[in-house]
Design a protein around this motif. Structure first.
Motif, PDB file in Angstrom:
ATOM      1  N   PHE A 157      88.200 -29.073 -45.814  1.00 13.54           N
ATOM      2  CA  PHE A 157      89.075 -29.195 -44.648  1.00 13.54           C
ATOM      3  C   PHE A 157      89.747 -30.566 -44.661  1.00 13.54           C
ATOM      4  O   PHE A 157      89.094 -31.591 -44.850  1.00 13.54           O
ATOM      5  CB  PHE A 157      88.273 -29.024 -43.367  1.00 13.54           C
ATOM      6  CG  PHE A 157      89.089 -29.178 -42.110  1.00 13.54           C
ATOM      7  CD1 PHE A 157      89.921 -28.153 -41.676  1.00 13.54           C
ATOM      8  CD2 PHE A 157      89.034 -30.354 -41.369  1.00 13.54           C
ATOM      9  CE1 PHE A 157      90.674 -28.296 -40.516  1.00 13.54           C
ATOM     10  CE2 PHE A 157      89.772 -30.502 -40.214  1.00 13.54           C
ATOM     11  CZ  PHE A 157      90.597 -29.474 -39.782  1.00 13.54           C
ATOM     12  N   ASP A 158      91.055 -30.571 -44.441  1.00 12.60           N
ATOM     13  CA  ASP A 158      91.821 -31.811 -44.365  1.00 12.60           C
ATOM     14  C   ASP A 158      92.405 -31.949 -42.961  1.00 12.60           C
ATOM     15  O   ASP A 158      93.153 -31.079 -42.512  1.00 12.60           O
ATOM     16  CB  ASP A 158      92.942 -31.798 -45.406  1.00 12.60           C
ATOM     17  CG  ASP A 158      93.712 -33.104 -45.432  1.00 12.60           C
ATOM     18  OD1 ASP A 158      94.652 -33.246 -44.618  1.00 12.60           O
ATOM     19  OD2 ASP A 158      93.390 -33.988 -46.241  1.00 12.60           O
ATOM     20  N   GLU A 159      92.066 -33.023 -42.278  1.00 14.38           N
ATOM     21  CA  GLU A 159      92.511 -33.193 -40.891  1.00 14.38           C
ATOM     22  C   GLU A 159      94.024 -33.312 -40.779  1.00 14.38           C
ATOM     23  O   GLU A 159      94.611 -32.861 -39.792  1.00 14.38           O
ATOM     24  CB  GLU A 159      91.839 -34.429 -40.283  1.00 14.38           C
ATOM     25  CG  GLU A 159      90.345 -34.249 -40.052  1.00 14.38           C
ATOM     26  CD  GLU A 159      89.727 -35.409 -39.292  1.00 14.38           C
ATOM     27  OE1 GLU A 159      90.498 -36.330 -38.896  1.00 14.38           O
ATOM     28  OE2 GLU A 159      88.505 -35.397 -39.091  1.00 14.38           O
ATOM     29  N   LYS A 160      94.652 -33.897 -41.768  1.00 16.15           N
ATOM     30  CA  LYS A 160      96.105 -34.067 -41.712  1.00 16.15           C
ATOM     31  C   LYS A 160      96.817 -32.720 -41.760  1.00 16.15           C
ATOM     32  O   LYS A 160      97.777 -32.480 -41.019  1.00 16.15           O
ATOM     33  CB  LYS A 160      96.562 -34.947 -42.879  1.00 16.15           C
ATOM     34  CG  LYS A 160      98.016 -35.389 -42.798  1.00 16.15           C
ATOM     35  CD  LYS A 160      98.403 -36.232 -44.005  1.00 16.15           C
ATOM     36  CE  LYS A 160      97.582 -37.516 -44.050  1.00 16.15           C
ATOM     37  NZ  LYS A 160      97.988 -38.393 -45.180  1.00 16.15           N
ATOM     38  N   VAL A 161      96.338 -31.838 -42.607  1.00 17.23           N
ATOM     39  CA  VAL A 161      96.931 -30.502 -42.719  1.00 17.23           C
ATOM     40  C   VAL A 161      96.369 -29.574 -41.644  1.00 17.23           C
ATOM     41  O   VAL A 161      97.056 -28.671 -41.157  1.00 17.23           O
ATOM     42  CB  VAL A 161      96.680 -29.911 -44.126  1.00 17.23           C
ATOM     43  CG1 VAL A 161      97.362 -28.556 -44.284  1.00 17.23           C
ATOM     44  CG2 VAL A 161      97.178 -30.869 -45.205  1.00 17.23           C
ATOM     45  N   GLY A 162      95.104 -29.785 -41.283  1.00 18.14           N
ATOM     46  CA  GLY A 162      94.461 -28.955 -40.267  1.00 18.14           C
ATOM     47  C   GLY A 162      94.024 -27.604 -40.783  1.00 18.14           C
ATOM     48  O   GLY A 162      93.914 -26.642 -40.021  1.00 18.14           O
ATOM     49  N   LEU A 163      93.724 -27.538 -42.077  1.00 17.56           N
ATOM     50  CA  LEU A 163      93.341 -26.272 -42.703  1.00 17.56           C
ATOM     51  C   LEU A 163      92.358 -26.516 -43.834  1.00 17.56           C
ATOM     52  O   LEU A 163      92.318 -27.611 -44.418  1.00 17.56           O
ATOM     53  CB  LEU A 163      94.576 -25.554 -43.269  1.00 17.56           C
ATOM     54  CG  LEU A 163      95.543 -24.982 -42.224  1.00 17.56           C
ATOM     55  CD1 LEU A 163      96.963 -25.035 -42.727  1.00 17.56           C
ATOM     56  CD2 LEU A 163      95.159 -23.552 -41.879  1.00 17.56           C
ATOM     57  N   ILE A 164      91.568 -25.503 -44.137  1.00 19.18           N
ATOM     58  CA  ILE A 164      90.684 -25.533 -45.293  1.00 19.18           C
ATOM     59  C   ILE A 164      91.498 -25.132 -46.518  1.00 19.18           C
ATOM     60  O   ILE A 164      92.114 -24.065 -46.535  1.00 19.18           O
ATOM     61  CB  ILE A 164      89.505 -24.569 -45.109  1.00 19.18           C
ATOM     62  CG1 ILE A 164      88.659 -24.980 -43.890  1.00 19.18           C
ATOM     63  CG2 ILE A 164      88.638 -24.515 -46.363  1.00 19.18           C
ATOM     64  CD1 ILE A 164      87.659 -23.919 -43.449  1.00 19.18           C
ATOM     65  N   LYS A 165      91.487 -25.972 -47.524  1.00 19.79           N
ATOM     66  CA  LYS A 165      92.244 -25.653 -48.745  1.00 19.79           C
ATOM     67  C   LYS A 165      91.596 -24.474 -49.450  1.00 19.79           C
ATOM     68  O   LYS A 165      90.377 -24.427 -49.631  1.00 19.79           O
ATOM     69  CB  LYS A 165      92.288 -26.846 -49.690  1.00 19.79           C
ATOM     70  CG  LYS A 165      93.096 -26.586 -50.966  1.00 19.79           C
ATOM     71  CD  LYS A 165      92.914 -27.684 -51.990  1.00 19.79           C
ATOM     72  CE  LYS A 165      93.683 -28.924 -51.614  1.00 19.79           C
ATOM     73  NZ  LYS A 165      93.646 -29.932 -52.730  1.00 19.79           N
ATOM     74  N   SER A 166      92.433 -23.517 -49.870  1.00 24.11           N
ATOM     75  CA  SER A 166      91.914 -22.356 -50.592  1.00 24.11           C
ATOM     76  C   SER A 166      91.829 -22.647 -52.081  1.00 24.11           C
ATOM     77  O   SER A 166      90.748 -22.840 -52.629  1.00 24.11           O
ATOM     78  CB  SER A 166      92.802 -21.136 -50.328  1.00 24.11           C
ATOM     79  OG  SER A 166      92.795 -20.801 -48.958  1.00 24.11           O
ATOM     80  N   TRP A 167      92.971 -22.688 -52.728  1.00 19.56           N
ATOM     81  CA  TRP A 167      92.993 -22.889 -54.180  1.00 19.56           C
ATOM     82  C   TRP A 167      93.422 -24.306 -54.513  1.00 19.56           C
ATOM     83  O   TRP A 167      94.401 -24.826 -53.962  1.00 19.56           O
ATOM     84  CB  TRP A 167      93.977 -21.912 -54.837  1.00 19.56           C
ATOM     85  CG  TRP A 167      93.635 -20.475 -54.662  1.00 19.56           C
ATOM     86  CD1 TRP A 167      92.403 -19.915 -54.531  1.00 19.56           C
ATOM     87  CD2 TRP A 167      94.571 -19.381 -54.585  1.00 19.56           C
ATOM     88  NE1 TRP A 167      92.502 -18.550 -54.392  1.00 19.56           N
ATOM     89  CE2 TRP A 167      93.810 -18.194 -54.432  1.00 19.56           C
ATOM     90  CE3 TRP A 167      95.955 -19.283 -54.659  1.00 19.56           C
ATOM     91  CZ2 TRP A 167      94.401 -16.933 -54.339  1.00 19.56           C
ATOM     92  CZ3 TRP A 167      96.550 -18.038 -54.563  1.00 19.56           C
ATOM     93  CH2 TRP A 167      95.777 -16.879 -54.396  1.00 19.56           C
ATOM     94  N   ASP A 168      92.720 -24.924 -55.452  1.00 20.58           N
ATOM     95  CA  ASP A 168      93.172 -26.204 -55.981  1.00 20.58           C
ATOM     96  C   ASP A 168      94.390 -25.954 -56.870  1.00 20.58           C
ATOM     97  O   ASP A 168      94.449 -24.964 -57.594  1.00 20.58           O
ATOM     98  CB  ASP A 168      92.059 -26.876 -56.778  1.00 20.58           C
ATOM     99  CG  ASP A 168      90.884 -27.280 -55.893  1.00 20.58           C
ATOM    100  OD1 ASP A 168      91.111 -27.534 -54.700  1.00 20.58           O
ATOM    101  OD2 ASP A 168      89.749 -27.326 -56.406  1.00 20.58           O
ATOM    102  N   SER A 169      95.352 -26.866 -56.814  1.00 20.64           N
ATOM    103  CA  SER A 169      96.587 -26.671 -57.564  1.00 20.64           C
ATOM    104  C   SER A 169      97.123 -28.031 -57.979  1.00 20.64           C
ATOM    105  O   SER A 169      96.411 -29.045 -57.910  1.00 20.64           O
ATOM    106  CB  SER A 169      97.600 -25.911 -56.694  1.00 20.64           C
ATOM    107  OG  SER A 169      98.783 -25.628 -57.406  1.00 20.64           O
TER     108      SER A 169
END
Length: 400
Positions: A157-169
């Motif tokens: 989870f990244d507070e700046k984006v406000g979402l849990i990242k799914s796939w690393d890219s």
């Protein structure tokens, strides 16, 4: 006097018709319940066959009929929790100790994934396995395993984006897929278990931002949203596994529906229930939903009605709709229940239900994984089996 007699006859007819309808409905429920008992028995035989051909410390992924080849994965694959989860669902219904023993064996192989911070799918992997085991056949260490899994998931989870990242890219991408809604249940459980609201707050923030950016006006959902990791703004909305960026990939719609039903279950926030109702309306009223209610792999596939069906999407939808039917008023409840019942009836019959010792030991045929990459096309899928068994469990509980 004639008027009174006529009224009495009409009243009697209404009561008789009502009783006949109720009796017919009860008979249908009893017939399907009996059929599902046989399905679970057959499914148990299937998984015992699968156990016999499954390499040690591997997890079933799919089966290639043209090559008579079982495809397996290691414990890090996102589907690894579905095999033990399915075994546990069957054990819960028939108390077959062989199934429980196998579930415990393979969960020992899976346990190390509690420390995996490279995937968003720890809900699928750990809660569908250890979470179910905690309810069905608890062991002392299962809670600690699940709490550590929630900690690992929270690192994405990244507070700046406000979402849990799914796939690393690549750098500059922050990819979030609708599937990720299914992993939030683990976080809610962890908050309830530990009293730490951080997990719950992450789940709610993720769900709210997904509402903002993943859904179209008609309540269909994009598969993938790519965010700017520095600003949280949307770079692009597209699909990976659907037909086109603006199409409605069937399993993605199912993930979205199920995910927001879970959000309502834990928060009782009406906005999540409203969204779930709107998603359900999009799906159930869609002109391209077939009569047997098992969706085409994409609601906008170009070759409908010859497009492939996706039994896994049907299983997820059935399970989700059974739960949703318990949260809404009677007219919607009946609609959801009847559609889910039709899906369950269809999946319990040809052409979807596999015969014993066929289909690589999987229960359902005709799942669709990833048509654009030509992988797992018209094959059995472990998550299709899992949500099918869950739908059976929910149907039985609601029909008691």
């Amino acid at each position: 006097m004639k008027s009174l007699l006529t009224s009495a006859i009409l009243f009697s007819l209404i009561i008789f018709t009502s009783c006949q309808t109720e009796t017919k409905s009860e008979t249908q429920n009893n017939d399907l319940s009996a059929k599902l008992d046989n399905v679970v028995s057959q499914a148990s035989d299937q998984y015992k066959y699968l156990m016999g051909i499954l390499p040690e410390n591997r997890f079933p992924k799919t089966y290639h009929a043209d090559q008579d080849r079982l495809e397996t994965s290691n414990s890090g694959w996102w589907c690894s929790g579905f095999y033990p989860g399915s075994l546990l669902y069957m054990y819960e219904q028939n108390q077959d100790a062989t199934l429980l023993s196998e579930a415990k064996r393979i969960m020992k192989v899976l346990e190390k994934e509690k420390l995996n911070t490279t995937t968003h799918d720890l809900g699928f992997m750990m809660f569908c396995s250890f979470g179910n085991a905690l309810d069905i056949a608890p062991e002392e260490d299962y809670k600690d395993i699940l709490i550590q899994s929630a900690k690992s998931l929270s690192t994405r989870f990244d507070e700046k984006v406000g979402l849990i990242k799914s796939w690393d890219s690549k750098e500059g991408d922050y990819l979030v897929i609708i599937d990720n809604m299914m992993n939030l249940e683990l976080l809610f459980w962890a908050s309830e278990e530990t009293g730490d609201t951080t997990y719950r707050d992450i789940a709610i923030t993720h769900a709210d931002n997904t509402i903002k950016n993943h859904f179209r006006e008609d309540y269909s959902t994009y598969h993938v949203v790519n965010y700017n990791p520095q600003t949280g703004e949307v770079n692009k909305k597209h699909t990976a596994q659907g037909y086109a960026d603006e199409s409605a990939w069937a399993r993605g719609q199912a993930w979205g529906l199920y995910g927001y039903i879970v959000m309502y279950r834990f928060t009782k926030d009406e906005k999540y229930l409203e969204l779930a109702n709107n998603i359900a309306s999009f799906l159930l009223d869609h002109p391209n939903l077939p009569a047997d209610k098992i969706p085409y792999w994409d609601f906008d596939a170009p070759n409908i009605p010859d497009a492939l069906r996706d039994s896994s999407a049907g299983a997820i939808l059935a399970s989700a709709l059974f739960e949703l039917s318990t949260y809404v008023e009677s007219d919607k409840s009946e609609k959801y229940f009847q559609n889910a019942e039709t899906m369950l009836t269809s999946l319990s019959s040809e052409p979807y239900l596999a015969e014993t010792k066929t289909n690589g030991g999987f229960i359902l045929k005709h799942g669709v994984g990833h048509i654009p990459e030509n992988t797992e096309v018209d094959t059995p899928l472990s998550y299709g089996d899992y949500y099918f068994l869950e739908a059976i469990k929910r149907y039985k509980n609601l029909s008691k």
